[in-house]
Scaffold this motif. Sequence first.
Motif, PDB file in Angstrom:
ATOM      1  N   GLY B 136       0.798  -1.220   0.000  1.00 45.91           N
ATOM      2  CA  GLY B 136       0.000   0.000   0.000  1.00 45.91           C
ATOM      3  C   GLY B 136       0.830   1.270   0.000  1.00 45.91           C
ATOM      4  N   THR B 137       2.108   1.161   0.373  1.00 45.51           N
ATOM      5  CA  THR B 137       2.946   2.359   0.446  1.00 45.51           C
ATOM      6  C   THR B 137       3.755   2.560  -0.836  1.00 45.51           C
ATOM      7  N   MET B 138       3.521   1.747  -1.858  1.00 41.88           N
ATOM      8  CA  MET B 138       4.305   1.877  -3.084  1.00 41.88           C
ATOM      9  C   MET B 138       3.587   2.766  -4.103  1.00 41.88           C
ATOM     10  N   SER B 139       4.342   3.214  -5.106  1.00 44.46           N
ATOM     11  CA  SER B 139       3.753   4.053  -6.148  1.00 44.46           C
ATOM     12  C   SER B 139       2.882   3.202  -7.059  1.00 44.46           C
ATOM     13  N   GLY B 140       2.048   3.882  -7.862  1.00 44.39           N
ATOM     14  CA  GLY B 140       1.149   3.176  -8.773  1.00 44.39           C
ATOM     15  C   GLY B 140       1.895   2.256  -9.725  1.00 44.39           C
ATOM     16  N   GLY B 141       3.027   2.734 -10.243  1.00 41.18           N
ATOM     17  CA  GLY B 141       3.805   1.931 -11.176  1.00 41.18           C
ATOM     18  C   GLY B 141       4.350   0.668 -10.528  1.00 41.18           C
ATOM     19  N   GLU B 142       4.838   0.826  -9.300  1.00 36.56           N
ATOM     20  CA  GLU B 142       5.374  -0.335  -8.585  1.00 36.56           C
ATOM     21  C   GLU B 142       4.267  -1.325  -8.243  1.00 36.56           C
ATOM     22  N   GLN B 143       3.104  -0.786  -7.876  1.00 30.73           N
ATOM     23  CA  GLN B 143       1.973  -1.672  -7.593  1.00 30.73           C
ATOM     24  C   GLN B 143       1.568  -2.445  -8.845  1.00 30.73           C
ATOM     25  N   ALA B 144       1.665  -1.782 -10.003  1.00 28.51           N
ATOM     26  CA  ALA B 144       1.331  -2.466 -11.260  1.00 28.51           C
ATOM     27  C   ALA B 144       2.280  -3.634 -11.496  1.00 28.51           C
ATOM     28  N   MET B 145       3.580  -3.409 -11.250  1.00 35.47           N
ATOM     29  CA  MET B 145       4.558  -4.498 -11.396  1.00 35.47           C
ATOM     30  C   MET B 145       4.207  -5.640 -10.460  1.00 35.47           C
TER      31      MET B 145
END
Lengths: 305, 239
Positions: B136-145
């Motif tokens: 939950g603390t990651m950026s949108g791009g990282e969450q997508a990965m």
Amino acid sequence: MLLGSLDQYLINGLVLGVIYAMVAVGFTLFFGVLNVIKFSHGDVLMAGAFAALIAYISLQNFVSISIWMMVVITTTFAFAAMALFGAIVARFLVLPLRGAPPLNTLLITLMLGLAVREAVRLFYPNGSNPKPFPKLLPDTDIFIFGLEIRHDSLIIIFGGLAAICFLHLLIKKTRLGLSIQAVAQDSETARLMGINFQKIVLGTFALGSGLAALAGVLNGLYYNEINFSMGLLLGVVGFSSAVVGGLGSILGAIIGGFLFALLQTIGAIWFEVPAYKDVFAFVVIIAVMAWRPTGLLAETKSDRV
Amino acid sequence: MPNLLEVDDLYVGYDEADVLSGVSLKVKPGKITCLLGANGAGKTTLIRALLALTPTRQGKIFFDGEEITHQATHNIVRLGISTIPEGRRVFPKLTVIENLLTGAILEKNKRKIGSRIEEVLKIFPQLSDRKKQLAGTMSGGEQAMLSIGRGLMSAPRLLVIDEPSLGLSPLFVKENFKVIRSIKERGITVLLVEQNVKQTLEIADYGYLIAQGKVVASGASAELNKTDQVQLAYFGSKQ
């Protein structure tokens, strides 16, 4: 107030704290996975204590069973019986109401609790009166750091803490625990991972209800007396503890349970009249809730289990 | 070759209204099949019906020849369908590694799980520095990965990807499409739902265009690109 009895207050507070925390963890688990409040929880605790008593009475004529064996068997029976009951309630009462407003679940389980309570009163022989609970643990004293502690208190405190730690490890370290966390955080995505939603919900309710039964047994072992209405106050206290800690957070429930016991202990020392200790504790809890409406460990929408 | 997924005359709706009326489509093994259409065309509803998250009114769905129309979601997933849901939907309070483990929750073999984690971290090296970080603390791009990695953890036969470029920066969208192409090269069949017509048709083998709950055009990507409806949808979405 006599200074000499202060260590008694401390031990008593710890025992109560452990029991409250065990009840509160159940409330938080149910809320975590299904967003419901199951108000029959206190009465499940009571029924668990009675289940242990029934197991004891049925077994006491077998002389060959040692006292420790007896503790293990009665506790296991109480845990298993209430775990099964919890799963049945989840399957046939709580899950069918999933589409309905959460308030309906709260009311229905409130009524279920009443039914369980009255059933024990009516159907247990002479159920209206308090029942003696067997003294299975040694009540000899030992001294630790100059504190005079009874063996049974010590066993109850560590037994309860062990149960809570075991639950914590189960949730953080096992595949089942991972599934419970996933369902609690996003049940739809959990299903997309192949998790059987219903199985996890039933498992969680079984776990929470079994824990309540353990709390009931510990309560009986400590006071050596149980009665059909013991779950009433314990349920409300457990619920308040879970809410003040932050409903949905396991750590919050544990903190809440010990906080409530601490407040009762302070109240008991302060007012000398024993009846005031609950009033004092609840007043402080209400004040805390006014200050932090979402509990001490505030829950964001996703912060579950 | 038989189709891996086949949807036959599907009707799905909420309350009174039908959202999908008579949708049929086929997903060939080893290929990327895309589902195009504007917002509200019914793409996500189709995916939800496929996975039994939304009940089907009429019609049939087959996976690898077996009918899955009214089965429970977890049983459908068990057959080898993995999903990267719209909006990523990573578990916010679980760490990166725990999120990946949820993707492999049906796999009992610890060695296999370990090697799949390694594989995912090889595809997304950025994730290896953040193994213990809460998703939950990651950026949108990282969450997508992470969401794509989680989808790969079950070693699926069919990977359903729902609007992967939604809310991502153009640079990351490009990166995303590259990853999807490399997933196909691993032999995994892909059903890709997108609004981004041009980039999607570049990597897809087959495509279906959905409008108002019906398939309005379909065919091989190269041909589909030329049809009027797609041109219209393309320019429509450009506005």
